[in-house]
Design a protein around this motif. Structure first.
Motif, short mmCIF file in Angstrom:
data_model
loop_
_atom_site.label_atom_id
_atom_site.label_comp_id
_atom_site.label_asym_id
_atom_site.label_seq_id
_atom_site.Cartn_x
_atom_site.Cartn_y
_atom_site.Cartn_z
N ARG A 158 0.84 -1.21 0.00
CA ARG A 158 0.00 0.00 0.00
C ARG A 158 0.87 1.25 0.00
O ARG A 158 0.59 2.22 -0.73
CB ARG A 158 -0.93 0.00 1.21
N GLN A 159 1.91 1.27 0.79
CA GLN A 159 2.79 2.44 0.81
C GLN A 159 3.46 2.65 -0.55
O GLN A 159 3.60 3.78 -1.01
CB GLN A 159 3.85 2.29 1.91
N LEU A 162 0.97 4.21 -2.85
CA LEU A 162 0.80 5.63 -2.59
C LEU A 162 1.97 6.44 -3.14
O LEU A 162 1.82 7.61 -3.51
CB LEU A 162 0.66 5.89 -1.08
N ALA A 204 -7.52 2.94 0.12
CA ALA A 204 -6.57 3.43 -0.88
C ALA A 204 -6.99 3.01 -2.28
O ALA A 204 -6.89 3.79 -3.24
CB ALA A 204 -5.17 2.90 -0.57
N HIS A 208 -8.44 5.15 -5.93
CA HIS A 208 -7.95 5.00 -7.30
C HIS A 208 -9.05 4.54 -8.25
O HIS A 208 -9.14 5.01 -9.38
CB HIS A 208 -6.80 3.99 -7.31
N GLU A 318 -1.19 15.67 3.45
CA GLU A 318 -2.63 15.60 3.74
C GLU A 318 -3.03 16.66 4.76
O GLU A 318 -4.07 17.31 4.63
CB GLU A 318 -3.01 14.21 4.25
N SER A 354 3.89 16.01 -2.10
CA SER A 354 2.95 14.90 -2.31
C SER A 354 3.63 13.66 -2.85
O SER A 354 4.57 13.74 -3.65
CB SER A 354 1.85 15.31 -3.28
N THR A 355 3.11 12.51 -2.43
CA THR A 355 3.44 11.25 -3.10
C THR A 355 2.63 11.17 -4.39
O THR A 355 1.73 11.98 -4.62
CB THR A 355 3.09 10.06 -2.19
N ALA A 357 0.33 9.09 -5.32
CA ALA A 357 -1.09 8.82 -5.14
C ALA A 357 -1.86 10.06 -4.70
O ALA A 357 -3.04 10.21 -5.01
CB ALA A 357 -1.30 7.70 -4.14
N GLY A 358 -1.21 10.95 -3.97
CA GLY A 358 -1.91 12.13 -3.47
C GLY A 358 -1.65 13.39 -4.26
O GLY A 358 -2.21 14.45 -3.95
#
Length: 921
Positions: A158-159, A162, A204, A208, A318, A354-355, A357-358
């Motif tokens: 998951r990380q 992201l 998560a 997407h 975030e 930001s990563t 995903a964000g």
């Protein structure tokens, strides 16, 4: 190596190996725990460290000792034991995998993978994260996937998702987390952690894919995790899932539960700075959503406090974005620009940090904030940045991102704003393309569909205003109605209602259906009610003023003109000096005051209308806005010239009207009206060639209007009047014939709907018919003219002065024709209209102007009654004229202008009472 070291090595090695062996036989941790065991291992390891070559035998013994110790100590000590064992095992594994039993390979892979993950957390090195994923995946494959290993793999995947946005990672993370939960015993003390990881992975993936099933399963998993773990460890994760679902479903139960969970998470025990930062960031997000639904400023204040705490504690992108969104909401409520500046700074930092995903959502939020900052007075480079950032958000997200609808809509809005400022067609086309893509990508129930429909509707309206394509307007109205009917937050609903008003206004101008005006006023009024004292107040009050003004023009209702002025004044007061919309607000105020002057004749309204129009021109930005402002100034100056006959007003009106027409795109729907304004002032100025140019302007304006029956009727009637005047100068029979024809067309265009200018249309056609009758001795034309004038004087929806003009004209034409009965009727009606022409709601200067033009009407009416030997009627009408003159002209009521400064509400009520008396007469 010293002479005694081989002996020491053998002694210490034997002791350590014996401890491990006894533990293996008995599973008694006493054999490996205690300071003596650790000291022996450390001493043995020290000997190895000084050796020139790896001592596999020693490394294996020491590694095993610390490995088994790790199973019998607390978490902190366990990490220290593993930190010694794993590097030793890793070196041996690299040297010869056969040195370790297969059963240990998976454990070693898991431990080494966790160490690599910790390294990524500290350094941000993506290679460390890749190494962690590979090792944990191998541990699950080779050693059997227990709940812990599977859940650790899920969290690591998951990380990485992201960070990189790789869909395959999050799919594998969801599968691994679900399997971890399935394999965990119901009594497993870590079951809450496995459930939380499952919920986080599903949440998560929902971000997407947008699959509601993922979101529902995530909420269920996080509820179960919260129930299984003491101390509310996973409440913040649950709150994030619930508020995400609320944005989709608008379920008030989810919002209430999210707020309760988020507050409990913050006040729960055991926080370090990082966990508290995460919890307060979620609380900020949840409360901001609560404010958007409820409009409660106390909730917003709590959200901002939480967001500020999250940022102070070192919260990540975030936290920065959540606080920025909360500050934007406070700006929209208060208009405090400093909040907007802070939100821009936070948004820029969030986008930079930001990563993958964000990144898209943070970029899109920043673009939205930059547009607001530009609208609040920032230079044009801020708008350019907004367009660039919005485009980057769309590119980063990709077509399958569920947030793409919002990102496309924001990109369309940014391009549309720049088009409105620069007039560049490429921005309009880009706005239409982005907004169309947003609507196409949004399903019927998509949470961002109203935003997409609103943006596309506004872009279509902009193109309609440039090209006049009816299909664009029709689609814009359909989109606006759909968006306004959707369930949205307060701010979004205000925006949707404003768009609906704008679309209906244009549709009425084209089709002339009175019901559209009621719908437009209702939409504008609801938006103004919702906006209250927020930053939306200015635009909603301005729209409400324009809506009432448009309905007043169509119906003549006095209540609408008063409401239009009141709302326009509130809009100007609520608009900050640097706001680019200030010109439009002043323009609306000028138009509202001019309409009230036309309705009631108060000269102070006319003066104030000109002042507001000059202010509109002074603060106008961009060619389109300036053209609109100049048109309003020309109209106001023209009306004042007709009253006070100051030629400077007329010359300035001509210049302003010419500039307005020149600044209007050829196909713009406003251009015909602006041509008509220019024609009107040219006719009044009456210099050589002015009348010819005025007729050309009217003709081109009429030709350009294919729909819009109300506007078309006004243009046709004005053209008829201009042609009649040229006939009087030149004797051209063709002009007179054309004047009669186009005058009839004006009445046909107006139809049966109530039109305040109907009396003017009737009078203009009657005058043309009278001229024709004089030229040809056609008595039928005279009869028709007198009949039209009788209709005009009875038209209740038209201003009293226009009806008075019609009655006087009826008497004059009948007198010329020798029709005593019609002359008596016309002058008698005119005399009875005198009180309304100088009603008690007018200021003294205005009543004097009215009466100076009509002082002989009472005497003329009496004289014509005497031709029929009707002495009582003659005396009645003569006394009526005298009483109006003495009551109104010599009325010594004090001027209320000084009282207005001290007690404006009292003055307003006095004027209202006077107006009501007028309406009752």
């Amino acid at each position: 190596m010293a002479r005694d070291e081989p002996d020491a090595r053998e002694v210490l090695l034997a002791r350590v190996e014996a401890r491990v062996a006894r533990y293996a036989d008995t599973l008694d941790s006493a054999h490996v725990l205690g300071p003596q065991a650790a000291a022996e291992a450390a001493a043995l390891l020290a000997i190895v460290d000084r050796a020139e070559h790896l001592d596999a035998e020693v490394m294996l013994a020491v590694a095993y000792l610390h490995w088994v110790r790790a199973d019998h100590v607390d978490a902190e000590a366990k990490e220290a034991e593993v930190a010694i064992a794993v590097p030793l095992f890793a070196d041996l594994y690299t040297l010869d995998p056969g040195l370790l039993p297969p059963s240990l390979h998976a454990q070693l892979d898991e431990a080494t993978g966790i160490r690599a993950y910790r390294s990524w957390e500290q350094t941000g090195d993506p290679q460390a994260l890749d190494e962690a994923v590979g090792l944990l995946r191998t541990a699950c494959t080779e050693g059997g996937g227990g709940p812990r290993r599977l859940s650790n793999l899920s969290s690591t995947l998951r990380q990485r998702f992201l960070l990189t946005g790789d869909r395959s990672d999050i799919d594998e993370a969801v599968v691994s987390a679900a399997e971890a939960v399935r394999r965990a015993e119901s009594t497993d003390p870590n079951r809450g952690a496995w459930l939380s990881n499952q919920g986080s992975a599903l949440l998560a993936r929902f971000g997407h894919s947008g699959d509601p099933a993922d979101l529902d399963t995530a909420v269920a998993a996080l509820r179960a995790a919260t129930a299984a773990a003491p101390g509310g460890v996973y409440l913040s994760n649950l709150a994030a899932a619930l508020i995400t679902r609320h944005t989709i479903s608008a379920d008030s139960g989810d919002l209430t539960a999210a707020q309760a969970a988020a507050r409990a998470a913050v006040t729960g025990p055991g926080h370090d700075d990082q966990s508290l930062a995460d919890a307060t960031a979620v609380l900020c997000l949840v409360l901001t959503r609560g404010y958007d639904v409820s409009g409660d400023p106390n909730i917003l204040a709590e959200a901002i406090t939480a967001g500020e705490q999250a940022v102070r504690l070192g919260g990540g992108p975030e936290a920065l974005t959540n606080l920025a969104v909360a500050l934007v909401n406070r700006y929209l409520m208060t208009g405090f620009v400093a909040d907007l500046d802070t939100a821009v700074d936070l948004g820029r930092q969030a986008a930079a940090d930001s990563t993958a995903a964000g990144q898209a959502i943070n970029l899109s939020n920043l673009a939205d904030t930059l547009q607001l900052r530009f609208a609040a007075g920032a230079p044009s480079n801020v708008l350019d940045e907004a367009v660039d950032v919005a485009a980057k958000a769309v590119a980063v997200a990709g077509p399958d991102d569920p947030g793409q609808v919002t990102y496309l809509a924001n990109l369309g809005a940014a391009h549309l704003t720049r088009h409105e400022i620069t007039g560049h067609d490429d921005d309009l086309e880009a706005a239409l393309a982005a907004a169309r893509s947003a609507v196409d990508a949004a399903g019927p129930a998509h949470r961002a569909r109203p935003l997409a429909e609103t943006t596309l509707g506004l872009a279509l309206l902009a193109r309609y205003e440039t090209d006049g394509a009816p299909a664009d307007l029709d689609e814009a109205v359909l989109l606006a109605r759909a968006a306004a009917a959707a369930e949205t937050g307060v701010n979004d609903r205000i925006s949707c209602l404003g768009n609906l008003y704008a679309a209906l206004q244009q549709l009425f101008a084209r089709d002339g259906e009175p019901a559209l005006l009621d719908e437009a006023v209702n939409a504008a009024a609801e938006a103004a009610r919702l906006a209250g004292g927020t930053a939306h107040a200015a635009v909603t009050q301005s729209n409400l003023s324009a809506a009432h003004g448009l309905r007043q023009e169509a119906t003549g209702a006095p209540a609408d003109v008063e409401a239009a002025v009141d709302a326009a004044q509130r809009a100007v007061v609520a608009t900050s000096p640097g706001d680019r919309a200030l010109a439009a607000r002043y323009g609306n105020l000028s138009a509202a005051r001019l309409a009230r002057f036309t309705q009631f004749g108060a000269l102070t309204d006319l003066d104030d209308a000109i002042t507001a129009a000059r202010q509109a021109v002074a603060v106008s930005t961009g060619p389109a806005v300036l053209a609109t402002s100049r048109s309003g100034l020309a109209a106001a100056l023209y009306h004042r010239f007709t009253v006070v006959q100051d030629c400077a007003d007329l010359d300035e009106a001509v210049d302003a009207a010419r500039a307005s027409v020149a600044g209007s795109p050829k196909e713009a729907p406003e251009r015909p009206g602006r041509r008509a304004n220019l024609a009107s002032v040219l006719m009044v100025r009456d210099r050589p060639d002015d009348l010819d140019e005025a007729i050309e302007q009217y003709q081109e304006a009429v030709a350009a209007v294919t729909g819009a029956p109300v506007l078309r009727a006004a243009l046709q009637s004005n053209l008829a009047h201009a042609l009649s005047r040229r006939y009087m100068l030149t004797g051209s029979a063709a002009d007179l014939t054309a004047a009669i024809s186009v005058g009839r067309e004006a009445l046909e265009s107006a139809g049966s709907r109530p039109v305040p200018d109907r009396a003017t249309y009737l009078v203009n056609l009657a005058r043309a018919l009278h001229l024709y009758a004089e030229r040809t001795d056609d008595t039928a034309a005279t009869s028709e003219a007198l009949n039209l004038l009788a209709q005009a004087e009875a038209a209740a929806e038209t201003p009293a002065e226009d009806r008075l003009t019609a009655a006087v004209e009826r008497g004059r034409i009948a007198a010329v024709a020798g029709n005593c009965e019609q002359a008596r009727a016309g002058y008698s009606a005119a005399a009875r209209l005198l009180p309304e022409a100088a009603w008690t709601g007018l200021d003294r200067r205005s009543r004097e102007r009215h009466l100076s033009r009509t002082t002989a009407i009472g005497a003329d009416a009496a004289a014509w009654q005497l031709t029929a030997a009707d002495i009582p009627a003659a005396i009645e009408l003569l006394e009526l004229g005298r009483s109006v003159l003495w009551t109104s002209l010599l009325d010594q009521r004090p001027d209320l202008s000084l009282l207005k400064h001290e007690h404006p509400e009292l003055v307003r009520r006095l004027v209202e009472v006077g107006a009501r008396r007028h309406l009752l007469h």
